[in-house]
Design an enzyme around this catalytic site. Structure first.
Site, PDB file in Angstrom:
ATOM      1  N   HIS A  71      -7.330 -10.040  83.086  1.00 24.42           N
ATOM      2  CA  HIS A  71      -8.580  -9.714  82.374  1.00 24.42           C
ATOM      3  C   HIS A  71      -9.754  -9.493  83.330  1.00 24.42           C
ATOM      4  CE1 HIS A  71      -9.389 -14.178  82.611  1.00 24.42           C
ATOM      5  NE2 HIS A  71     -10.622 -13.735  82.748  1.00 24.42           N
ATOM      6  N   ASP A 108      -1.516 -12.751  81.490  1.00 24.59           N
ATOM      7  CA  ASP A 108      -2.852 -12.542  82.055  1.00 24.59           C
ATOM      8  C   ASP A 108      -2.824 -12.615  83.581  1.00 24.59           C
ATOM      9  OD1 ASP A 108      -5.503 -11.926  82.102  1.00 24.59           O
ATOM     10  OD2 ASP A 108      -6.224 -13.901  81.479  1.00 24.59           O
ATOM     11  N   GLY A 127     -15.875 -17.224  86.395  1.00 18.61           N
ATOM     12  CA  GLY A 127     -15.811 -16.903  87.811  1.00 18.61           C
ATOM     13  C   GLY A 127     -14.630 -17.556  88.503  1.00 18.61           C
ATOM     14  N   ASN A 128     -14.092 -18.630  87.881  1.00 19.26           N
ATOM     15  CA  ASN A 128     -12.893 -19.284  88.405  1.00 19.26           C
ATOM     16  C   ASN A 128     -11.619 -18.538  88.034  1.00 19.26           C
ATOM     17  OD1 ASN A 128     -14.533 -22.288  88.210  1.00 19.26           O
ATOM     18  ND2 ASN A 128     -13.117 -21.973  89.909  1.00 19.26           N
ATOM     19  N   SER A 129     -11.698 -17.619  87.083  1.00 16.51           N
ATOM     20  CA  SER A 129     -10.507 -16.941  86.575  1.00 16.51           C
ATOM     21  C   SER A 129      -9.711 -16.297  87.700  1.00 16.51           C
ATOM     22  CB  SER A 129     -10.896 -15.857  85.564  1.00 16.51           C
ATOM     23  OG  SER A 129     -11.434 -16.424  84.407  1.00 16.51           O
ATOM     24  N   GLY A 152      15.166  -8.932  69.414  1.00 21.62           N
ATOM     25  CA  GLY A 152      14.651  -8.230  68.250  1.00 21.62           C
ATOM     26  C   GLY A 152      14.592  -9.040  66.970  1.00 21.62           C
TER      27      GLY A 152
END
Length: 311
Positions: free
Chosen positions: A69, A99, A178-180, A236
């Site tokens: 992200h 992510d 900001g740590n992401s 599926g």
């Protein structure tokens, strides 16, 4: 710390100009929608949005792991090292389900790298450090413990439903915007998690931080760095996630000891194998399963074309 980098990802967008009539006007006539989003009748103008995050070098050639992200919509990615040198990075690939993203810089030299540890060996109560750039403060280090293991995306609140293929480490080490993408490190200096999300009513640290376990991150990194994408196995089916006691009694189940099939995708391997709606799956390849997450975690790790045996 030398392997941890600050990331600025910018993207160009077209936005509406704010109209002058919102300035110095009667507040009773103020249109907040017009102020924030612009007059729909005014011309568009280019605007650059910026996203900040953290990453860490995992290969001396310049491969860097961060959160998807942070960089997914970027037209320009700038990486700043601990020594303040800056490089432009290229997006190698991203995976929305975990992510995680991989970017690469050409520094013209061998870079310091972070070492992945074994997240399966982590225990609740273990001390950890989070390294990143919260609110733009480069290379900030916070400490805490592993608060819980195996947290699924339901614990992360609204807006994180895309994180459906992974369980997370929970920590009380301070993680802020900001740590992401920064590393969660054990006391041996090994990365045992990639800081991904927080749960907070104020969007700032409230004692609930979540990190993608390093073993899962390493699997995704290996695929992204090689192919630029992640391929996962699937049979599926859709599975029931909410089961009350009435449903359990109807199926003769005492608790979360099996998976109930709620839908079979037409033309899927499951349909071709004869699986039907309301079937109850108790094991896969001889391994007992209790929840839909157990089955999903096993299946997604199987290579496409592999055969699995369901009980």
């Amino acid at each position: 710390a030398p392997a941890v980098v600050n990331i600025e990802a910018s993207s160009d967008n077209l936005v509406r100009n704010r109209t002058d009539r919102n300035r110095n006007q009667d507040p009773r006539q103020f249109d907040p929608f017009d102020f924030f989003f612009g007059d729909p009748n005014s011309p568009e103008r280019p605007d650059r949005s910026r996203n900040f995050g953290t990453g860490f070098v995992v290969d001396k050639a310049g491969y860097i792991v961060t959160n998807n992200h942070v960089v997914e919509r970027a037209t320009k990615i700038t990486v700043r090292m601990e020594d303040k040198t800056e490089y432009q990075a290229k997006l190698i690939g991203g995976d929305e389900a975990t992510d995680l993203a991989v970017i690469k810089i050409n520094a013209g030299r061998d870079l310091a790298t972070a070492k992945f540890g074994n997240s399966d060996s982590v225990k609740v109560g273990d001390w950890v450090l989070a390294i990143g750039s919260p609110f733009g403060f480069d290379h900030s280090v916070t400490s805490g413990i592993i608060s819980a293991k195996g947290r699924d995306n339901g614990n992360l609140g609204a807006g994180r439903s895309n994180l459906g293929l992974q369980k997370f480490l929970q920590t009380d080490a301070a993680i802020n915007p900001g740590n992401s993408g920064g590393p969660l490190v054990n006391m041996a200096g090994e990365v045992i998690g990639v800081n991904t999300a927080i749960v907070s009513e104020t969007n700032s640290f409230a004692g609930l931080g979540f990190a993608l376990p390093s073993n899962a991150a390493l699997k995704v990194y290996n695929q992204l760095s090689k192919d630029g994408k992640v391929t996962r196995g699937s049979i599926g089916i859709q599975m029931e996630s909410q089961r009350d006691q009435v449903t359990l009694d109807a199926y003769g189940l005492k608790g979360p000891e099996a998976v109930i099939v709620s839908q079979v995708v037409p033309g899927s391997p499951a349909q071709k194998a004869g699986l039907q709606k309301r079937d109850v799956i108790t094991e896969v390849d001889g391994k007992k399963i209790a929840t839909s997450s157990d089955l999903q975690d096993y299946i997604v790790d199987r290579p496409v074309g592999a055969t699995v045996k369901l009980g």
